[in-house]
Enzyme design. Structure first.
Site, short mmCIF file in Angstrom:
data_model
loop_
_atom_site.label_atom_id
_atom_site.label_comp_id
_atom_site.label_asym_id
_atom_site.label_seq_id
_atom_site.Cartn_x
_atom_site.Cartn_y
_atom_site.Cartn_z
N ALA A 94 0.73 -1.15 -0.08
CA ALA A 94 -0.01 0.03 -0.07
C ALA A 94 0.65 1.31 0.06
O ALA A 94 0.27 2.38 -0.28
CB ALA A 94 -0.79 -0.05 1.32
N LYS A 95 2.12 1.28 0.53
CA LYS A 95 3.05 2.28 0.58
C LYS A 95 2.49 3.58 1.04
O LYS A 95 2.46 4.69 0.60
CB LYS A 95 3.70 2.57 -0.92
CG LYS A 95 4.25 1.62 -1.68
CD LYS A 95 4.80 1.93 -2.78
CE LYS A 95 5.65 0.64 -3.53
NZ LYS A 95 4.62 -0.53 -4.00
N ARG A 96 1.87 3.15 2.30
CA ARG A 96 1.16 4.37 2.99
C ARG A 96 2.31 5.10 3.57
O ARG A 96 3.22 4.64 4.02
CB ARG A 96 0.05 3.74 4.00
CG ARG A 96 -0.94 2.82 3.40
CD ARG A 96 -1.72 3.71 2.53
NE ARG A 96 -3.01 2.88 2.38
CZ ARG A 96 -3.91 3.28 1.27
NH1 ARG A 96 -3.26 3.88 0.21
NH2 ARG A 96 -4.87 2.41 1.02
#
Length: 279
Positions: A94-96
């Site tokens: 998700a690379k939040r």
């Protein structure tokens, strides 16, 4: 079971360092499923069923589901993996990268809605963007460090006043003061084997998530030799080597599941050769 323990158990059980990335693109689905986003679950679940005894982990990329309004299918897929491959951890890509209450909501999404075992995060906003996730103490958190895209050098290869390159600084923080609960790992691209080796030097015990093998051109053997550490086949520093398109779309025909399994077997064998060379 903590994420790192689950990862090590899956590596032993399946004798594998392979992570299959689940990046569903309806335009590439086989046969009558082509261009039909309602078959996203069916496609991904079929891939999982064909490869579940070959892998160390799965990595669904959330954008591929959200873009097709298929978040409900992602929930079904996560439940399916837990049912048919309960010992295989799932890393939600998700690379939040946010802070405070917003980061808390992202953590709820990843770990409570989707029941992921680990997630990818951007550390650009500093420790504030990592801290809200640490309360999920059995989960894994992979911080972007030296990514596989050429443009990653625009920031990650810049030298700081300390003398470190930015990606080296991130590796030091993850190995040291940020890793308060032992949950952190790093994302390092397979297209940069020298940098993988450098990150491993700076972060000798952290799990490394390594995308870029397969369609992006990363060499499986060189990747494992640079990042895997162990003795006698036992892991002391895990690597999770991801391949997505080369496995998912090994065939566009009705035999796509068998073709995906064959591609996964070949990649798994290459990674095993790298592990033997490293160990």
């Amino acid at each position: 079971m903590k994420f790192t323990d689950k990862l090590a158990a899956a590596e032993r059980a399946h004798d594998s360092l392979l992570c299959v990335g689940l990046d569903p693109e309806p335009s590439k689905f086989p046969g009558a499923w082509q261009h039909d986003p309602t078959r996203t679950f069916d496609f991904c679940a079929t891939i999982v069923d064909a490869t579940k005894d070959l892998v160390l982990a799965y990595k669904p990329q959330i954008a591929y589901f959200a873009a097709q309004r298929a978040e409900d299918q992602l929930e079904r897929l996560m439940a399916h993996i837990r049912k048919v491959a309960p010992n295989v951890p799932v890393i939600l890509d998700a690379k939040r990268g946010d802070i405070g209450s917003t980061a808390e909501q992202y953590a709820l999404e990843a770990f409570e809605r989707y029941q992921a075992d680990a997630v990818t995060l951007s550390p650009f906003m500093g420790f504030d963007s990592v801290e809200p996730w640490l309360k999920y103490e059995d989960k894994g958190l992979f911080l972007l460090c030296r990514t596989s895209n050429p443009g990653g050098s625009d920031l990650q290869a810049q030298r700081l006043v300390t003398g470190d390159l930015l990606y080296e600084h991130i590796a030091r923080l993850a190995q040291g003061p940020w890793n308060r609960t032992g949950q952190l790992g790093l994302v390092v691209g397979a297209t940069f084997p020298a940098e993988i080796e450098r990150v491993r030097e700076l972060a000798p015990t952290l799990p490394l998530l390594i995308p870029g093998v397969g369609a992006q051109g990363g060499d499986a053997v060189a990747t494992v030799r640079a990042g895997w550490r162990g003795q006698g086949g036992r892991t002391s520093a895990p690597v999770v080597v991801n391949s997505s398109r080369a496995i998912l779309y090994a065939s566009r025909g009705n035999e796509f599941a068998a073709a995906a399994r064959s591609a996964a077997q070949a990649t798994r064998a290459s990674l095993a050769a790298g592990r033997r060379a490293a160990g």
